[in-house]
Design a protein around this motif. Structure first.
Motif, PDB file in Angstrom:
ATOM      1  N   LEU A  41       0.863  -1.164   0.000  1.00 23.32           N
ATOM      2  CA  LEU A  41       0.000   0.000   0.000  1.00 23.32           C
ATOM      3  C   LEU A  41       0.905   1.221   0.000  1.00 23.32           C
ATOM      4  CD1 LEU A  41      -2.456  -1.100   2.808  1.00 23.32           C
ATOM      5  CD2 LEU A  41      -3.059  -0.777   0.410  1.00 23.32           C
ATOM      6  N   LEU A  42       0.589   2.198  -0.817  1.00 30.71           N
ATOM      7  CA  LEU A  42       1.275   3.483  -0.779  1.00 30.71           C
ATOM      8  C   LEU A  42       0.264   4.536  -0.370  1.00 30.71           C
ATOM      9  CD1 LEU A  42       3.467   3.534  -4.024  1.00 30.71           C
ATOM     10  CD2 LEU A  42       4.184   3.015  -1.687  1.00 30.71           C
ATOM     11  N   ARG A  43       0.653   5.379   0.587  1.00 27.69           N
ATOM     12  CA  ARG A  43      -0.206   6.471   1.040  1.00 27.69           C
ATOM     13  C   ARG A  43       0.503   7.787   0.718  1.00 27.69           C
ATOM     14  NH1 ARG A  43      -2.241   5.885   6.971  1.00 27.69           N
ATOM     15  NH2 ARG A  43      -0.020   6.095   7.422  1.00 27.69           N
ATOM     16  N   TYR A  44      -0.099   8.559  -0.196  1.00 34.79           N
ATOM     17  CA  TYR A  44       0.443   9.844  -0.619  1.00 34.79           C
ATOM     18  C   TYR A  44      -0.205  10.961   0.188  1.00 34.79           C
ATOM     19  CZ  TYR A  44       2.165   7.777  -5.035  1.00 34.79           C
ATOM     20  OH  TYR A  44       2.813   7.029  -5.981  1.00 34.79           O
ATOM     21  N   ALA A  45       0.590  11.848   0.739  1.00 35.49           N
ATOM     22  CA  ALA A  45       0.077  13.056   1.368  1.00 35.49           C
ATOM     23  C   ALA A  45      -0.392  13.999   0.257  1.00 35.49           C
ATOM     24  CB  ALA A  45       1.177  13.722   2.187  1.00 35.49           C
ATOM     25  N   PRO A  46      -1.302  14.923   0.560  1.00 35.38           N
ATOM     26  CA  PRO A  46      -1.707  15.897  -0.462  1.00 35.38           C
ATOM     27  C   PRO A  46      -0.484  16.613  -1.042  1.00 35.38           C
ATOM     28  CG  PRO A  46      -3.187  16.018   1.407  1.00 35.38           C
ATOM     29  CD  PRO A  46      -2.049  15.110   1.814  1.00 35.38           C
ATOM     30  N   GLY A  47      -0.414  16.644  -2.366  1.00 33.57           N
ATOM     31  CA  GLY A  47       0.677  17.306  -3.063  1.00 33.57           C
ATOM     32  C   GLY A  47       1.925  16.458  -3.259  1.00 33.57           C
ATOM     33  N   ALA A  48       1.933  15.233  -2.755  1.00 34.39           N
ATOM     34  CA  ALA A  48       3.112  14.368  -2.879  1.00 34.39           C
ATOM     35  C   ALA A  48       3.266  13.856  -4.305  1.00 34.39           C
ATOM     36  CB  ALA A  48       3.017  13.189  -1.922  1.00 34.39           C
ATOM     37  N   SER A  49       4.497  13.489  -4.641  1.00 36.19           N
ATOM     38  CA  SER A  49       4.758  12.972  -5.986  1.00 36.19           C
ATOM     39  C   SER A  49       5.923  11.993  -5.961  1.00 36.19           C
ATOM     40  CB  SER A  49       5.063  14.117  -6.948  1.00 36.19           C
ATOM     41  OG  SER A  49       6.228  14.793  -6.549  1.00 36.19           O
ATOM     42  N   ALA A  92       1.709  11.895  -9.266  1.00 32.16           N
ATOM     43  CA  ALA A  92       1.433  12.946  -8.289  1.00 32.16           C
ATOM     44  C   ALA A  92       0.027  12.754  -7.741  1.00 32.16           C
ATOM     45  CB  ALA A  92       1.560  14.323  -8.932  1.00 32.16           C
ATOM     46  N   SER A  93      -0.188  13.257  -6.537  1.00 31.50           N
ATOM     47  CA  SER A  93      -1.515  13.213  -5.943  1.00 31.50           C
ATOM     48  C   SER A  93      -1.813  14.570  -5.312  1.00 31.50           C
ATOM     49  CB  SER A  93      -1.623  12.112  -4.895  1.00 31.50           C
ATOM     50  OG  SER A  93      -2.939  12.087  -4.366  1.00 31.50           O
ATOM     51  N   GLU A  94      -2.632  15.330  -5.973  1.00 31.65           N
ATOM     52  CA  GLU A  94      -2.976  16.671  -5.494  1.00 31.65           C
ATOM     53  C   GLU A  94      -3.706  16.615  -4.162  1.00 31.65           C
ATOM     54  OE1 GLU A  94      -5.892  20.191  -6.995  1.00 31.65           O
ATOM     55  OE2 GLU A  94      -4.536  19.343  -8.502  1.00 31.65           O
ATOM     56  N   GLU A  95      -4.668  15.710  -4.035  1.00 30.00           N
ATOM     57  CA  GLU A  95      -5.492  15.631  -2.827  1.00 30.00           C
ATOM     58  C   GLU A  95      -5.016  14.585  -1.826  1.00 30.00           C
ATOM     59  OE1 GLU A  95      -9.344  13.206  -3.491  1.00 30.00           O
ATOM     60  OE2 GLU A  95      -8.779  13.932  -5.487  1.00 30.00           O
ATOM     61  N   GLY A  96      -4.019  13.769  -2.223  1.00 34.53           N
ATOM     62  CA  GLY A  96      -3.600  12.634  -1.413  1.00 34.53           C
ATOM     63  C   GLY A  96      -4.365  11.395  -1.839  1.00 34.53           C
ATOM     64  N   CYS A  97      -3.781  10.231  -1.604  1.00 37.90           N
ATOM     65  CA  CYS A  97      -4.457   8.989  -1.988  1.00 37.90           C
ATOM     66  C   CYS A  97      -3.812   7.803  -1.292  1.00 37.90           C
ATOM     67  CB  CYS A  97      -4.415   8.791  -3.507  1.00 37.90           C
ATOM     68  SG  CYS A  97      -2.786   8.477  -4.188  1.00 37.90           S
ATOM     69  N   VAL A  98      -4.507   6.683  -1.379  1.00 38.13           N
ATOM     70  CA  VAL A  98      -3.969   5.387  -0.964  1.00 38.13           C
ATOM     71  C   VAL A  98      -4.193   4.440  -2.128  1.00 38.13           C
ATOM     72  CG1 VAL A  98      -4.148   3.458   0.655  1.00 38.13           C
ATOM     73  CG2 VAL A  98      -4.453   5.802   1.475  1.00 38.13           C
ATOM     74  N   VAL A  99      -3.121   3.723  -2.511  1.00 36.67           N
ATOM     75  CA  VAL A  99      -3.223   2.767  -3.608  1.00 36.67           C
ATOM     76  C   VAL A  99      -2.649   1.425  -3.172  1.00 36.67           C
ATOM     77  CG1 VAL A  99      -3.058   4.568  -5.368  1.00 36.67           C
ATOM     78  CG2 VAL A  99      -0.985   3.366  -4.678  1.00 36.67           C
ATOM     79  N   LEU A 100      -3.238   0.373  -3.707  1.00 36.20           N
ATOM     80  CA  LEU A 100      -2.671  -0.964  -3.610  1.00 36.20           C
ATOM     81  C   LEU A 100      -1.827  -1.119  -4.863  1.00 36.20           C
ATOM     82  CD1 LEU A 100      -2.597  -3.805  -2.278  1.00 36.20           C
ATOM     83  CD2 LEU A 100      -4.548  -4.388  -3.755  1.00 36.20           C
ATOM     84  N   ILE A 101      -0.562  -1.503  -4.698  1.00 33.04           N
ATOM     85  CA  ILE A 101       0.354  -1.551  -5.826  1.00 33.04           C
ATOM     86  C   ILE A 101       1.145  -2.852  -5.806  1.00 33.04           C
ATOM     87  CG2 ILE A 101       2.113  -0.265  -4.525  1.00 33.04           C
ATOM     88  CD1 ILE A 101       2.878   1.075  -7.221  1.00 33.04           C
ATOM     89  N   GLN A 102       1.348  -3.400  -6.986  1.00 30.82           N
ATOM     90  CA  GLN A 102       2.195  -4.576  -7.123  1.00 30.82           C
ATOM     91  C   GLN A 102       3.220  -4.319  -8.214  1.00 30.82           C
ATOM     92  OE1 GLN A 102       0.642  -8.289  -8.729  1.00 30.82           O
ATOM     93  NE2 GLN A 102       1.933  -9.420  -7.301  1.00 30.82           N
ATOM     94  N   TRP A 103       4.496  -4.557  -7.872  1.00 24.80           N
ATOM     95  CA  TRP A 103       5.578  -4.474  -8.855  1.00 24.80           C
ATOM     96  C   TRP A 103       6.105  -5.878  -9.071  1.00 24.80           C
ATOM     97  CZ3 TRP A 103       6.158  -1.641  -4.169  1.00 24.80           C
ATOM     98  CH2 TRP A 103       6.006  -0.260  -4.270  1.00 24.80           C
TER      99      TRP A 103
END
Length: 110
Positions: A41-49, A92-103
């Protein structure tokens, strides 16, 4: 990975109980499966990239909350994104987000 992973009610918010740690400025990670492939899981703060990077294997993303964008568009909750080996983008995530990611393989920052 040696044991099966099971998280009941994952899509209805059970992921909120996961423990996150620093990944990069403005982005936290919860590693669910380590190695190749890796599931997190990746959690982006608002404005993170995340800067431009090359995919050395398939990357699959499911947006759980908020939205993220790249050079191809903006992806809101429920969006599924697959980035093929050899593709390049920044995120980038302007508002912030949480994603499930697989590499399937690590990315290479450019």
């Amino acid at each position: 990975m040696t044991e099966p992973l099971h998280i009941a009610d994952f899509l209805t918010g059970a992921w909120r109980q996961c423990t996150f740690e620093y990944f990069r400025d403005g982005v936290e990670i919860c590693r669910l499966v380590r190695g190749e492939p890796e599931l997190a899981l990746l959690r982006y703060a608002p404005g993170a990239s995340v800067p431009k990077h090359l995919h050395t294997g398939l990357e699959t993303i499911l947006v759980l909350e908020g939205s993220q964008s790249d050079e191809s568009g903006r992806y809101g909750p429920g969006s599924l994104v697959a980035n093929a080996e050899g593709t390049v983008h920044s995120v980038a995530s302007e508002e912030g987000c949480v994603v499930l990611i697989q590499w399937t393989k690590p990315v290479a920052l450019l």
